[in-house]
Design an enzyme around this catalytic site. Structure first.
Site, PDB file in Angstrom:
ATOM      1  N   TRP A 127       0.856  -1.198   0.000  1.00 50.45           N
ATOM      2  CA  TRP A 127       0.000   0.000   0.000  1.00 50.45           C
ATOM      3  C   TRP A 127       0.889   1.243   0.000  1.00 50.45           C
ATOM      4  CZ3 TRP A 127      -4.655  -0.878  -1.443  1.00 50.45           C
ATOM      5  CH2 TRP A 127      -5.600   0.151  -1.409  1.00 50.45           C
TER       6      TRP A 127
ATOM      7  N   ASP B  30       0.313  10.943  -0.077  1.00 52.26           N
ATOM      8  CA  ASP B  30      -0.730  11.968   0.018  1.00 52.26           C
ATOM      9  C   ASP B  30      -2.088  11.332   0.305  1.00 52.26           C
ATOM     10  OD1 ASP B  30      -1.178  10.772  -2.520  1.00 52.26           O
ATOM     11  OD2 ASP B  30      -2.077  12.616  -3.266  1.00 52.26           O
TER      12      ASP B  30
ATOM     13  N   GLU C  25      -3.213   8.594  -1.768  1.00 50.50           N
ATOM     14  CA  GLU C  25      -2.431   7.360  -1.613  1.00 50.50           C
ATOM     15  C   GLU C  25      -1.546   7.063  -2.814  1.00 50.50           C
ATOM     16  OE1 GLU C  25      -6.119   4.768  -0.719  1.00 50.50           O
ATOM     17  OE2 GLU C  25      -5.043   4.880   1.177  1.00 50.50           O
ATOM     18  N   GLU C  26      -1.156   8.092  -3.514  1.00 47.11           N
ATOM     19  CA  GLU C  26      -0.416   7.869  -4.752  1.00 47.11           C
ATOM     20  C   GLU C  26       0.956   8.536  -4.785  1.00 47.11           C
ATOM     21  OE1 GLU C  26      -3.235   9.419  -7.514  1.00 47.11           O
ATOM     22  OE2 GLU C  26      -4.293   7.508  -7.685  1.00 47.11           O
TER      23      GLU C  26
ATOM     24  N   GLU D  74     -18.491   6.832  -4.530  1.00 47.76           N
ATOM     25  CA  GLU D  74     -17.282   7.651  -4.507  1.00 47.76           C
ATOM     26  C   GLU D  74     -17.237   8.612  -5.694  1.00 47.76           C
ATOM     27  OE1 GLU D  74     -13.354   5.920  -5.756  1.00 47.76           O
ATOM     28  OE2 GLU D  74     -12.872   6.195  -3.633  1.00 47.76           O
TER      29      GLU D  74
HETATM   30  C1  NOJ Z   1      -6.178   2.894  -4.424  1.00 45.64           C
HETATM   31  C2  NOJ Z   1      -6.216   4.228  -3.770  1.00 45.64           C
HETATM   32  O1  NOJ Z   1      -7.086   4.163  -2.726  1.00 45.64           O
HETATM   33  C3  NOJ Z   1      -6.601   5.307  -4.739  1.00 45.64           C
HETATM   34  O2  NOJ Z   1      -6.578   6.550  -4.120  1.00 45.64           O
HETATM   35  C4  NOJ Z   1      -5.658   5.285  -5.876  1.00 45.64           C
HETATM   36  O3  NOJ Z   1      -6.008   6.258  -6.813  1.00 45.64           O
HETATM   37  C5  NOJ Z   1      -5.622   3.911  -6.506  1.00 45.64           C
HETATM   38  N1  NOJ Z   1      -5.287   2.913  -5.522  1.00 45.64           N
HETATM   39  C6  NOJ Z   1      -4.631   3.855  -7.651  1.00 45.64           C
HETATM   40  O4  NOJ Z   1      -3.327   4.081  -7.167  1.00 45.64           O
HETATM   41  C1  NOJ Z   2      -9.292   6.254  -2.032  1.00 51.39           C
HETATM   42  C2  NOJ Z   2      -9.059   7.675  -1.719  1.00 51.39           C
HETATM   43  O1  NOJ Z   2      -8.118   8.182  -2.629  1.00 51.39           O
HETATM   44  C3  NOJ Z   2      -8.561   7.829  -0.302  1.00 51.39           C
HETATM   45  O2  NOJ Z   2      -8.427   9.190  -0.005  1.00 51.39           O
HETATM   46  C4  NOJ Z   2      -9.516   7.190   0.657  1.00 51.39           C
HETATM   47  O3  NOJ Z   2      -8.976   7.257   1.947  1.00 51.39           O
HETATM   48  C5  NOJ Z   2      -9.780   5.756   0.292  1.00 51.39           C
HETATM   49  N1  NOJ Z   2     -10.154   5.638  -1.099  1.00 51.39           N
HETATM   50  C6  NOJ Z   2     -10.897   5.168   1.138  1.00 51.39           C
HETATM   51  O4  NOJ Z   2     -12.079   5.873   0.951  1.00 51.39           O
END
Ligand code: NOJ
Ligand code: NOJ
Length: 656
Positions: free
Chosen positions: A201, A257, A260-261, A491
């Site tokens: 992750w 960030d 999560e990227e 979402e």
């Molecule tokens: C899962 C993350 O939660 C999401 O924010 C991200 O865009 C995708 N993975 C792709 O990296």
């Molecule tokens: C992906 C989003 O990018 C992230 O900000 C969020 O925490 C997770 N999904 C779970 O909702």
């Protein structure tokens, strides 16, 4: 000027793209050499709300044309409203019930989550969001706690206690980011039974502890006002100490960030860390803390505040969300990250302060226009919108997650920022200030607008305010238009036809629509001290942050060492550092610190590392070729001793 310095500060990082990687080495966000010039009841069972919502939906359905009309027979039936008040009358109870349904142990859709655990979404495949994220859960509970402390729902107390207890347990769970005392607080998500998630992750994510602290401090402040200081001291304070020391010790280290990227420095993360620490200082003061955290946190809060300024790009006129130039994927930096920051660090007492990027500040408004404009031409869903009209917005224009689409929570955030701006203009009674920075924002509503003040009560003021209110409403109505007639919020919604996409019943989407409605109604938000802040004239990295992870138990036991080595290299080669203590990776070559920075300093490569104070250690530099082959320095190990607590030393070495 700020952006080039950001580049300088950030080039030091080994930015790692993508959430597939697991452990990333912590590196400082800001280096001292660059610093002097950087300016800168279970939820009450949910039964009652569900019932309310069921009754509401049932009656709306029975009454036939209450506003929910199918938009396109080919698509899911949608809501269609021309007034936000009508949308609110329908959606508020639905969203509230949807939010409660996602909280364990008795939420209707909680998937079996433990007591106090907020699931991100009931969706367990495509995508699997049946986990608890610290960020989502903390933002959701901030809303619930606000609701409770403002007296809107006194039945929420059991749920809040469950949340606190759950977070207290989760803090102690060892996970791939570390233990409670070695970085584990930065872990972004856990299983819904509170066990660690051990898959790959984007970790750590350092906004979580800050957002959790802000939610819990809101509760603590309320309890103190009710003279229940004992519970605050015994139950809340130990949890807060861990989170706030984590923030104080690690704000200057890279992390992923909120999306999560991107591994680097994120405006949202820095800003919520700043807010949490300020609130922590005030609470520690109220509790009469004598352990020294107030002084340490104050120093670090000033450092963070200083660093926060560096995300503003004066030349581009917007906030650059991620400082990540080393990271392959080039982005504009236009990102909902910044809009979310403005609403989640709103302080009604701070006026239109631009140093804390308040919703009505010139910087936040200029930024908002540029953020919104970034989505106008990239998606067909926006193609029919008139110039300057409200449009669907998403995380950032380059987003490709699920193909890249508008998100409900980001579109609602635009409205929320504007509602808060209007609230402050009206309550301050100082008119609307138009600066050269915010002029393009205001010219959207009046092309003849000029720099100056629209006096409170004047026709110009009222006309401008009304236009902005209508624009704010229009964003909420765009998202409403693509909300199915059940009121359920997923979402994302499709960039081509608005069909709901990705995770269903996203808890954060529900929280976002609820706080948007509250902001429109001027529901009070608490002050966190943004009004009285003075920027230091120079920024410092502080004595913490850096490679060692946090101690979780306060500062005072570390100092920093800046390692500089002169080494000429060939194309593709990089210099790394390793040594015999944990902060130097215990002689690991695979996870050695680095590559060291050489931007503007080559052939000098350098890094600043936080190490135990007054400790003797051994180290060596290594070089790695483009194929990963490792070459050690020759000769015996280098030896040095770190400075006393809070101090720093610099080593000037030459490759041997
Ligand atoms: C899962 C993350 O939660 C999401 O924010 C991200 O865009 C995708 N993975 C792709 O990296
Ligand atoms: C992906 C989003 O990018 C992230 O900000 C969020 O925490 C997770 N999904 C779970 O909702």
């Amino acid at each position: 000027m700020q952006s080039s310095q950001l580049l300088k500060a950030s080039k030091a990082e080994q930015f790692v793209d993508q959430s597939s990687s697991s452990l990333q080495r912590d590196t400082p966000l800001l280096h001292s050499s660059a610093s002097s010039s950087i300016f800168w009841s279970k939820m009450r069972k949910n039964f009652l709300p569900m019932l309310v919502s069921a009754v509401v939906s049932c009656c709306l359905l029975l009454s036939g044309s209450s506003g929910a009309t199918p938009a396109d027979p080919q698509l899911e039936k949608r809501l269609s409203y021309t007034a936000v008040s009508d949308f609110k009358a329908f959606e508020y109870p639905v969203a509230l019930a949807g939010l409660y349904a996602n909280i364990g142990p008795n939420g209707a859709k909680d998937g079996g989550a433990a007591s106090g655990v907020v699931i991100a979404s009931p969706s367990n495949s495509n995508p699997d969001y049946l986990y608890t994220w610290i960020r989502d859960a903390s933002l959701v509970y901030k809303y619930i706690i606000d609701r409770y402390v403002s007296g809107r729902d006194t039945t929420l107390l059991t749920g809040i206690n469950n949340f606190v207890a759950s977070m207290g347990r989760i803090q102690q769970v060892s996970n791939p980011s570390g233990t409670v005392s070695s970085g584990g607080l930065g872990e972004p998500k856990f299983l819904i039974n509170e066990a660690a998630f051990t898959g790959g992750w984007g970790r750590p994510q350092r906004d979580g502890p800050a957002l959790r602290a802000t939610a819990i401090i809101t509760f603590a402040n309320y309890l103190i006002s009710q003279s229940n200081t004992t519970y605050v001291r015994n139950t809340l304070w130990p949890i807060l100490l861990l989170d706030l020391n984590y923030v104080s010790n690690n704000w200057n280290s890279t992390g992923f960030d909120l999306w999560e990227e991107v591994n680097g420095a994120s405006f949202f993360t820095t800003a919520v860390q700043h807010r949490a620490l300020r609130q922590g200082i005030a609470l520690a003061t109220a509790l009469g803390d004598t352990t020294g955290v107030i002084a340490t946190w104050t120093t670090q809060a000033q450092n963070i505040f200083c660093f926060l300024q560096s995300y503003w790009s004066a030349s581009s006129g917007y906030i650059v969300a991620n400082v990540n130039p080393g990271n392959g994927a080039i982005r504009s930096g236009k990102d909902a990250n910044t809009v979310l920051t403005s609403i989640h660090t709103f302080d009604p007492a701070a006026g239109c302060d631009s140093k804390t990027f308040q919703p009505c500040s010139d910087k936040a408004l200029a930024n908002l226009k540029i953020y919104v404009d970034a989505f106008r031409s990239i998606w067909s869903i926006n193609s029919a919108a008139a110039a300057g009209a409200a449009v669907a917005t998403g995380r950032y224009p380059e987003d490709s997650y699920y193909g890249g689409n508008p998100w409900y929570l980001t579109t609602f955030a635009v409205s929320e920022q504007l509602y808060r701006a209007i609230q402050v203009w009206d309550s301050l009674g100082q008119g609307i200030n138009i600066t050269s920075i915010s002029l393009p924002f205001f010219q959207q509503f009046n092309s003849a607008a000029v720099v100056g003040n629209l006096a409170a009560g004047s026709t110009a003021y009222t006309t401008m305010k009304t236009a902005i209110l209508n624009w704010a409403d229009a964003f909420a109505l765009v998202a409403a238009k693509y909300t199915p007639s059940t009121g359920a919020l997923s979402e994302q919604y499709s960039k081509s036809d608005g069909t709901p996409l990705s995770a269903s019943d996203l808890t954060w989407s529900y929280a976002a629509v609820l706080t948007m409605f509250d902001a429109r109604d001027g529901v009070t938000a608490e002050s966190w001290g943004a009004a009285s802040l003075t920027l230091p004239s120079t920024c410092s990295t502080g004595s913490s942050g850096g490679g060692g992870g946090d101690t979780g138990g306060g500062t005072g036991s570390t100092s920093t060492v800046t390692f500089k080595v002169t080494a000429t290299t060939v194309w593709g080669e990089n210099i790394y550092l390793t040594g015999n203590i944990a902060a130097l990776t215990n002689w690991s070559t695979s996870s050695a610190l680095g590559p060291l920075t050489n931007t503007n300093t080559y052939p000098v490569w350098w890094v600043t590392v936080t190490v135990p104070a007054a400790t003797s250690f051994e180290y060596k530099y290594i070089r790695k070729s483009s194929t990963g082959a490792v070459t050690w320095e020759s000769g015996s190990n280098r030896v040095s001793t770190s400075a006393a607590a809070g101090g720093s030393t610099t080593l000037n070495d030459t490759w041997k």
